[in-house]
Design a protein around this motif. Structure first.
Motif, PDB file in Angstrom:
ATOM      1  N   SER A  11       5.822   0.745   0.314  1.00 15.94           N
ATOM      2  CA  SER A  11       6.191   2.001  -0.338  1.00 15.94           C
ATOM      3  C   SER A  11       7.305   2.667   0.455  1.00 15.94           C
ATOM      4  O   SER A  11       7.575   2.293   1.592  1.00 15.94           O
ATOM      5  CB  SER A  11       5.000   2.966  -0.331  1.00 15.94           C
ATOM      6  OG  SER A  11       4.004   2.528  -1.195  1.00 15.94           O
ATOM      7  N   ALA A  12       7.861   3.703  -0.144  1.00 11.69           N
ATOM      8  CA  ALA A  12       8.837   4.532   0.576  1.00 11.69           C
ATOM      9  C   ALA A  12       8.129   5.212   1.745  1.00 11.69           C
ATOM     10  O   ALA A  12       6.916   5.447   1.709  1.00 11.69           O
ATOM     11  CB  ALA A  12       9.424   5.561  -0.371  1.00 11.69           C
ATOM     12  N   THR A  60       9.715   9.830  -1.281  1.00 17.94           N
ATOM     13  CA  THR A  60       9.866   9.939  -2.740  1.00 17.94           C
ATOM     14  C   THR A  60       9.870  11.406  -3.166  1.00 17.94           C
ATOM     15  O   THR A  60      10.680  11.815  -4.008  1.00 17.94           O
ATOM     16  CB  THR A  60       8.754   9.144  -3.447  1.00 17.94           C
ATOM     17  OG1 THR A  60       8.760   7.809  -2.938  1.00 17.94           O
ATOM     18  CG2 THR A  60       8.966   9.112  -4.952  1.00 17.94           C
ATOM     19  N   GLU A  86      11.927   2.668  -1.307  1.00 19.40           N
ATOM     20  CA  GLU A  86      11.182   1.448  -0.995  1.00 19.40           C
ATOM     21  C   GLU A  86      12.095   0.361  -0.410  1.00 19.40           C
ATOM     22  O   GLU A  86      11.663  -0.464   0.383  1.00 19.40           O
ATOM     23  CB  GLU A  86      10.488   0.862  -2.199  1.00 19.40           C
ATOM     24  CG  GLU A  86       9.467   1.525  -3.063  1.00 19.40           C
ATOM     25  CD  GLU A  86       9.106   2.969  -3.014  1.00 19.40           C
ATOM     26  OE1 GLU A  86      10.020   3.807  -3.098  1.00 19.40           O
ATOM     27  OE2 GLU A  86       7.915   3.296  -2.937  1.00 19.40           O
ATOM     28  N   PHE A 114       7.098  -0.282  -6.563  1.00 20.36           N
ATOM     29  CA  PHE A 114       7.338   0.876  -7.436  1.00 20.36           C
ATOM     30  C   PHE A 114       8.543   0.715  -8.354  1.00 20.36           C
ATOM     31  O   PHE A 114       8.969   1.669  -8.972  1.00 20.36           O
ATOM     32  CB  PHE A 114       7.478   2.094  -6.488  1.00 20.36           C
ATOM     33  CG  PHE A 114       7.918   3.420  -7.026  1.00 20.36           C
ATOM     34  CD1 PHE A 114       7.203   4.093  -8.012  1.00 20.36           C
ATOM     35  CD2 PHE A 114       9.044   4.055  -6.478  1.00 20.36           C
ATOM     36  CE1 PHE A 114       7.595   5.360  -8.437  1.00 20.36           C
ATOM     37  CE2 PHE A 114       9.436   5.317  -6.896  1.00 20.36           C
ATOM     38  CZ  PHE A 114       8.713   5.966  -7.888  1.00 20.36           C
ATOM     39  N   ARG A 148       4.430   7.501 -10.251  1.00 25.46           N
ATOM     40  CA  ARG A 148       3.943   7.797  -8.905  1.00 25.46           C
ATOM     41  C   ARG A 148       2.780   6.874  -8.546  1.00 25.46           C
ATOM     42  O   ARG A 148       1.908   6.616  -9.377  1.00 25.46           O
ATOM     43  CB  ARG A 148       3.506   9.265  -8.785  1.00 25.46           C
ATOM     44  CG  ARG A 148       4.598  10.291  -8.990  1.00 25.46           C
ATOM     45  CD  ARG A 148       5.855  10.089  -8.144  1.00 25.46           C
ATOM     46  NE  ARG A 148       5.683   9.979  -6.711  1.00 25.46           N
ATOM     47  CZ  ARG A 148       5.774  10.985  -5.851  1.00 25.46           C
ATOM     48  NH1 ARG A 148       6.007  12.201  -6.293  1.00 25.46           N
ATOM     49  NH2 ARG A 148       5.625  10.784  -4.567  1.00 25.46           N
ATOM     50  N   GLY A 149       2.803   6.393  -7.331  1.00 28.32           N
ATOM     51  CA  GLY A 149       1.762   5.465  -6.897  1.00 28.32           C
ATOM     52  C   GLY A 149       1.995   4.036  -7.369  1.00 28.32           C
ATOM     53  O   GLY A 149       1.135   3.168  -7.211  1.00 28.32           O
ATOM     54  N   GLY A 150       3.200   3.777  -7.938  1.00 31.82           N
ATOM     55  CA  GLY A 150       3.430   2.501  -8.614  1.00 31.82           C
ATOM     56  C   GLY A 150       3.505   1.276  -7.713  1.00 31.82           C
ATOM     57  O   GLY A 150       3.444   0.145  -8.207  1.00 31.82           O
ATOM     58  N   SER A 151       3.599   1.478  -6.394  1.00 34.75           N
ATOM     59  CA  SER A 151       3.637   0.283  -5.525  1.00 34.75           C
ATOM     60  C   SER A 151       2.325  -0.496  -5.594  1.00 34.75           C
ATOM     61  O   SER A 151       2.306  -1.709  -5.374  1.00 34.75           O
ATOM     62  CB  SER A 151       3.912   0.689  -4.075  1.00 34.75           C
ATOM     63  OG  SER A 151       5.157   1.326  -3.976  1.00 34.75           O
ATOM     64  N   ASP A 152       1.231   0.198  -5.886  1.00 31.49           N
ATOM     65  CA  ASP A 152      -0.051  -0.511  -6.057  1.00 31.49           C
ATOM     66  C   ASP A 152       0.077  -1.529  -7.190  1.00 31.49           C
ATOM     67  O   ASP A 152      -0.419  -2.661  -7.099  1.00 31.49           O
ATOM     68  CB  ASP A 152      -1.171   0.477  -6.429  1.00 31.49           C
ATOM     69  CG  ASP A 152      -1.443   1.502  -5.353  1.00 31.49           C
ATOM     70  OD1 ASP A 152      -1.160   1.219  -4.176  1.00 31.49           O
ATOM     71  OD2 ASP A 152      -1.947   2.596  -5.693  1.00 31.49           O
TER      72      ASP A 152
HETATM   73  N1  ASP Z   1       6.828   5.879  -3.336  1.00 31.24           N
HETATM   74  C1  ASP Z   1       6.229   6.015  -4.651  1.00 31.24           C
HETATM   75  C2  ASP Z   1       5.425   7.303  -4.728  1.00 31.24           C
HETATM   76  O1  ASP Z   1       5.410   8.058  -3.764  1.00 31.24           O
HETATM   77  C3  ASP Z   1       5.389   4.843  -5.038  1.00 31.24           C
HETATM   78  C4  ASP Z   1       4.201   4.571  -4.152  1.00 31.24           C
HETATM   79  O2  ASP Z   1       4.146   5.029  -3.010  1.00 31.24           O
HETATM   80  O3  ASP Z   1       3.300   3.846  -4.608  1.00 31.24           O
HETATM   81  O4  ASP Z   1       4.858   7.592  -5.737  1.00 31.24           O
END
Ligand code: ASP
Ligand code: ADP
Ligand code: MG
Length: 423
Positions: free
Chosen positions: A43-44, A49, A76, A138, A152-156
């Motif tokens: 992730s970033a 982000t 990222e 992400f 948001r949270g897309g790296s999962d």
């Molecule tokens: N960097 C992105 C976020 O903060 C994606 C992630 O961390 O999963 O939403």
């Protein structure tokens, strides 16, 4: 001879500074040296982000979504390039790839794109050459060849999609807590770590605010049979396995209390009581890519009178929702649109409630006993959600967690320096 492939994903806190990034690199290298092929998704760093989003809003009131994705996807890339350098210094060979280079193809809905396909040949080639492959989370490339981001949270979701594509034995999600807990440990410090949770329950948890795993990552894992191990990036203890229902042994009545403070309510007053109106409202919102959550429509008491309709949307989508509704308001004959931006939601989730009546009664009376007003209610076979005033969410979570006796002796508490508990 490879022992198989592992996908390891490190979240923002886990790569926030040079020391943590190096620690992530060491863990990745240790896996490689144990004989695995490793694909790592990063992730970033830290709050990067959030910072990029703030930059965009400083420049423009309504940033162009395509350009937003060009901007957000950079965070990222930075993490991956730096991590590749750290790994190379540790004596292993690493190559970093953007989402696009990694073959992640998405639809064209900028800022919340969906993965359509993973064309992983470049990853297989790099693994075949003995490289550790680092993929920027992400993000992907759309069918129109533009850079997209996955919400948001897309790296999962990047990690789970890659795990499916490379047939990884496990998708490890390294984060700043020891796994999935019976409530957000920031709000309930004595929440219990769950050893195993079913896809079914995790879907409901993520959908109702447990941001520890992005909802789409859980959907993808269930659909493709990916085994997720959500664990701490700060030590080696076992975290939480998210697995199929068959593999979960116990079915407690309630597994977790989840919450969200990012809700807004939209109220439509004077909606004509004619067939098709609700459908047209819902269509207008869907076309604006707004996810409507709870909907309540009050039937008019007297013949020919008008109805009221309320629904909740993520607060970030409120402006898009209002734009879409203003455009059809006159045409539909809706009299007035009002909003309430500071709503929250608290939910109890548990597969055991399918066969036990009385959970709803306990939820409502617990909130009532604490003087917390329930504004809206929705249920699924394994979840009960209540919309409550935003400022009462922490109290509501703690009250329900206590009422259902979810704290455990074997609690692993969230470690300090990584953020304060909300009081
Ligand atoms: N960097 C992105 C976020 O903060 C994606 C992630 O961390 O999963 O939403
Ligand atoms: P990452 O940057 O590693 O992706 P996130 O911030 O997205 O991390 O997710 C981890 C956070 O999710 C935790 O710090 C925790 O506060 C929050 N969280 C919310 N609900 C839960 C839960 N039920 N169990 C564990 N963590 C939760
Ligand atoms: Mg996350």
């Amino acid at each position: 001879m490879s022992r198989g492939t592992i996908v390891m994903k490190f979240g923002g806190t886990s790569v926030a500074d040079a020391e943590r990034l190096r620690r992530a690199a060491q863990r990745i290298v240790a896996r490689r040296e144990a004989g695995y092929d490793v694909v790592a998704v990063l992730s970033a760093r830290g709050k990067e982000t959030d910072r990029l989003i703030a930059d965009a809003h400083e420049i423009s009131q309504a940033p162009d979504p395509r350009e937003m994705d060009m901007l957000l996807s950079t965070g990222e890339r930075v993490s991956c390039a730096l991590c590749a350098m750290a790994i190379n210094d540790l004596g292993q060979r690493a190559i970093s790839l953007t989402g696009s280079q990694a073959g992640i193809v998405t639809d064209a809905s900028h800022t919340k794109a969906r993965i359509l396909d993973v064309r992983a040949d470049r990853i297989f080639d790099a693994l075949g050459d003995g490289h550790i492959v680092l993929v920027a989370g992400f993000q992907g490339v759309s069918t129109a060849k533009d850079v997209t981001t996955l919400g948001r949270g897309g790296s999962d979701t990047t990690a789970v999609a890659l795990a499916a594509a490379v047939h990884a034995e496990t998708c490890e999600i390294y984060t700043d807590v020891h796994g999935v807990f019976s409530a957000d440990p920031r709000i309930v410090p004595d929440a219990r770590k769950l050893d195993v949770v079913s896809f079914e329950e995790m879907l409901e948890m993520s959908a109702s605010g447990a941001g520890v795993l992005q909802l789409r990552s859980v959907e993808y894992a269930r659909n493709h049979g990916v085994r997720i191990h959500c664990r701490s990036s700060f030590d080696d203890t076992d975290g939480t396995y998210v697995v199929s229902e068959q593999e979960t042994m116990e079915h407690p009545l309630i597994t977790a209390v989840t919450h969200s403070t990012g809700e807004a309510r939209v109220m439509l007053a004077g909606v004509p009581d004619t067939p098709g109106v609700a459908g047209r409202i819902a269509t207008a919102l869907a076309e604006a890519n707004v996810n409507v959550d709870m909907i309540i429509q009050n039937e008019p008491v007297s013949e020919g009178a008008r109805a009221d309709m309320s629904f909740t949307v993520p607060r970030d989508d409120l402006h898009a929702a209002l734009r879409a509704l203003e455009a059809v308001k006159a045409d539909l004959g809706v009299e007035r649109i009002a909003t309430d931006e500071m709503m929250g939601k608290v939910s109890v989730v548990g597969a055991g409630m399918k066969s036990h009546p009385g959970v709803a009664a306990k939820v409502f009376s617990t909130l009532g006993d604490h003087g917390i007003n329930i504004e809206m209610i929705s249920t699924s076979p394994i979840k009960i959600s209540c919309v409550v005033p935003g400022d009462r969410v922490p109290d509501a979570v703690r009250a329900l967690h206590a009422a259902f006796e979810l704290s455990g002796d074997d609690t692993i508490r969230r470690e300090q320096p990584f953020g304060e508990f909300a009081s």
